[in-house]
Design an enzyme around this catalytic site. Sequence first.
Site, PDB file in Angstrom:
ATOM      1  N   ARG A 175      56.503  34.294  31.710  1.00 62.01           N
ATOM      2  CA  ARG A 175      56.700  35.113  32.788  1.00 62.01           C
ATOM      3  C   ARG A 175      56.120  34.379  34.029  1.00 62.01           C
ATOM      4  NH1 ARG A 175      52.083  38.770  35.456  1.00 62.01           N
ATOM      5  NH2 ARG A 175      53.127  39.471  37.250  1.00 62.01           N
ATOM      6  N   HIS A 229      54.486  37.555  43.813  1.00 63.76           N
ATOM      7  CA  HIS A 229      52.992  37.510  43.523  1.00 63.76           C
ATOM      8  C   HIS A 229      52.173  36.736  44.569  1.00 63.76           C
ATOM      9  CE1 HIS A 229      50.612  36.979  39.345  1.00 63.76           C
ATOM     10  NE2 HIS A 229      49.561  36.501  40.377  1.00 63.76           N
ATOM     11  N   GLU A 239      50.504  43.464  41.351  1.00 63.17           N
ATOM     12  CA  GLU A 239      49.441  43.946  41.597  1.00 63.17           C
ATOM     13  C   GLU A 239      49.097  44.318  43.264  1.00 63.17           C
ATOM     14  OE1 GLU A 239      46.027  41.658  40.110  1.00 63.17           O
ATOM     15  OE2 GLU A 239      46.727  41.598  37.981  1.00 63.17           O
ATOM     16  N   ASN A 246      48.556  44.614  33.762  1.00 63.78           N
ATOM     17  CA  ASN A 246      47.663  43.445  33.880  1.00 63.78           C
ATOM     18  C   ASN A 246      46.237  44.179  33.635  1.00 63.78           C
ATOM     19  OD1 ASN A 246      49.875  42.291  34.743  1.00 63.78           O
ATOM     20  ND2 ASN A 246      49.063  41.791  36.797  1.00 63.78           N
ATOM     21  N   TYR A 254      42.095  43.131  32.424  1.00 67.63           N
ATOM     22  CA  TYR A 254      41.046  42.329  32.151  1.00 67.63           C
ATOM     23  C   TYR A 254      39.580  42.827  31.884  1.00 67.63           C
ATOM     24  CZ  TYR A 254      44.299  38.685  34.267  1.00 67.63           C
ATOM     25  OH  TYR A 254      45.268  38.006  34.289  1.00 67.63           O
ATOM     26  N   GLU A 265      49.709  40.637  31.852  1.00 63.51           N
ATOM     27  CA  GLU A 265      48.630  39.703  32.137  1.00 63.51           C
ATOM     28  C   GLU A 265      47.442  40.200  31.166  1.00 63.51           C
ATOM     29  OE1 GLU A 265      47.331  38.695  36.041  1.00 63.51           O
ATOM     30  OE2 GLU A 265      49.418  38.442  36.826  1.00 63.51           O
TER      31      GLU A 265
HETATM   32  C1  FCB Z   1      45.403  38.706  38.400  1.00 62.10           C
HETATM   33  C2  FCB Z   1      46.252  37.706  39.174  1.00 62.10           C
HETATM   34  C3  FCB Z   1      46.758  36.596  38.573  1.00 62.10           C
HETATM   35  C4  FCB Z   1      45.317  35.878  38.241  1.00 62.10           C
HETATM   36  C5  FCB Z   1      44.718  36.692  37.424  1.00 62.10           C
HETATM   37  C6  FCB Z   1      43.261  35.891  36.847  1.00 62.10           C
HETATM   38  O1  FCB Z   1      44.787  39.826  39.321  1.00 62.10           O
HETATM   39  O2  FCB Z   1      47.753  38.640  39.034  1.00 62.10           O
HETATM   40  O3  FCB Z   1      47.229  35.811  39.575  1.00 62.10           O
HETATM   41  O4  FCB Z   1      44.473  35.518  39.419  1.00 62.10           O
HETATM   42  O5  FCB Z   1      44.235  37.733  38.150  1.00 62.10           O
END
Ligand code: FCB
Length: 473
Positions: free
Chosen positions: A85, A129, A174, A302, A304, A376
């Site tokens: 990607r 992006h 995002e 995405n 985290y 992500e």
């Molecule tokens: C996300 C972004 C990516 C990177 C990660 C850590 O929010 O899409 O570009 O910065 O975080």
Amino acid sequence: MSTPNEGDALASRFPAAFAWGAATSSYQVEGSTGADGRGKSIWDSFVNEPGRVVDGSNGDTAIDSYRNIAGDVALIKSLGLNSYRFSLSWPRICPDGDGRVNDAGLKYYSDLVDALLAEGITPWITLYHWDLPQALEDAGGWPERATALRFGEFARIAHEALGDRVKHWITVNEPWCSAFLGYASGEHAPGRREPASSIAAAHHLMLGHGLAARAVKAADPEATVSIGLNFYPVHAASADPGDLDAARRVDGVQNRWFTDAALRGAYPEDVVEDFKAVTDFSFVLEGDMETIHAPVEVLSVNYYSRFNVTGNGGATSASAAPTGAGSAWPANEHIGFVPAGLPVTDMGWEIEPQGLTETLKRLHANYPEVAVAVTENGAAFQDKLEGGRVHDLDRLEYVQSHLGACADAVAAGVPLVGYFAWSLADNFEWAWGYTKRFGLVYVDFETGERTVKDSGLWYGDLVRRARSNREAE
Ligand code: FCB
């Protein structure tokens, strides 16, 4: 680290047809920002403003991917991945953000796509992006409707050049970050702090999504269209009504605003009411919601971290929030983020793998008509290159536990079609510059030299097991 048998057990929990990938984005990796007729983006301007990037760095060279197609593709191949990607730099292709096309910029992506396909690696393209052409920001940026129309046109141009070979298209990445970090808190380019404009920006990003999705589908009804959103399980810090309401508000903006618009054609009523404190929504025109409600096959997730929120902003701990403090939340300035006491990454983001399972299950329950892909997922840690190796056990465990969380979602019936680690390689981490390393591959930022980290070796091994199990079936 897992034993071979454990690796096989995890590998066998994924569907046969699965996109095993890693992700990057244009400004974070390409460099060559002045090459071959590329126009300026808002990030080129932002990084030159003192104090915007913690280490005063920029993406002028980044990790030099623009000049290193062969090296990057060899790396992806060496990890055994079947998908990659990456994003298109809009100003590389349309330097002024209008219909004038820079063929040299397009050629880079066309060559990259060819090189990937020659190695059996499927490209997943993100159209936006975060690197808006500066010319469009000069004309008002995302708070202006014209930017959305330009984006629809850009999608058509990009698809016309690459759509014969590329079947996976993610419209915007995002939009929460573009709108609210870009135009409310000002932590990201273009660095404006205008709450009302940020909501208009969010709407126009969604309108741009709808127009781009429709442009791609009109040209290729077989294409898979997606939108990339960042999701977080949101917990109230206590049973206090103020904290519960803060959790509703944050969940509303972060997890429901964009998905409801894209997949239901309506913004959630409660969030509309919250936002009325700062905007009258006069920028939403007749027909916009229908345009935004475009056909989408895959929701790109995405993931985290998770949020623990309070309605008492006095308790804000900026480090507990991936997004800083309440200034990124229009009409919600009293919101604060408090640590729940979980282990954290080098970003200060709390680690909660089961939050990914929860997120995927919830999305499937709410929007059963779309498949999902994790586009992500990853973690920054302080890495050390020693004797040609990077023993990043912390990242390895992060990726392993989150893949376990994905497998749990698959077992619960979630139609998960892919997993992309963020990131293929260490790169320019926006306002954090080169101080945060997310890669499966270590990059020496002086020489550009790449070294696969232990997490990358582990992931590659898992992917090979998953792919060979399936090929043997
Ligand atoms: C996300 C972004 C990516 C990177 C990660 C850590 O929010 O899409 O570009 O910065 O975080």
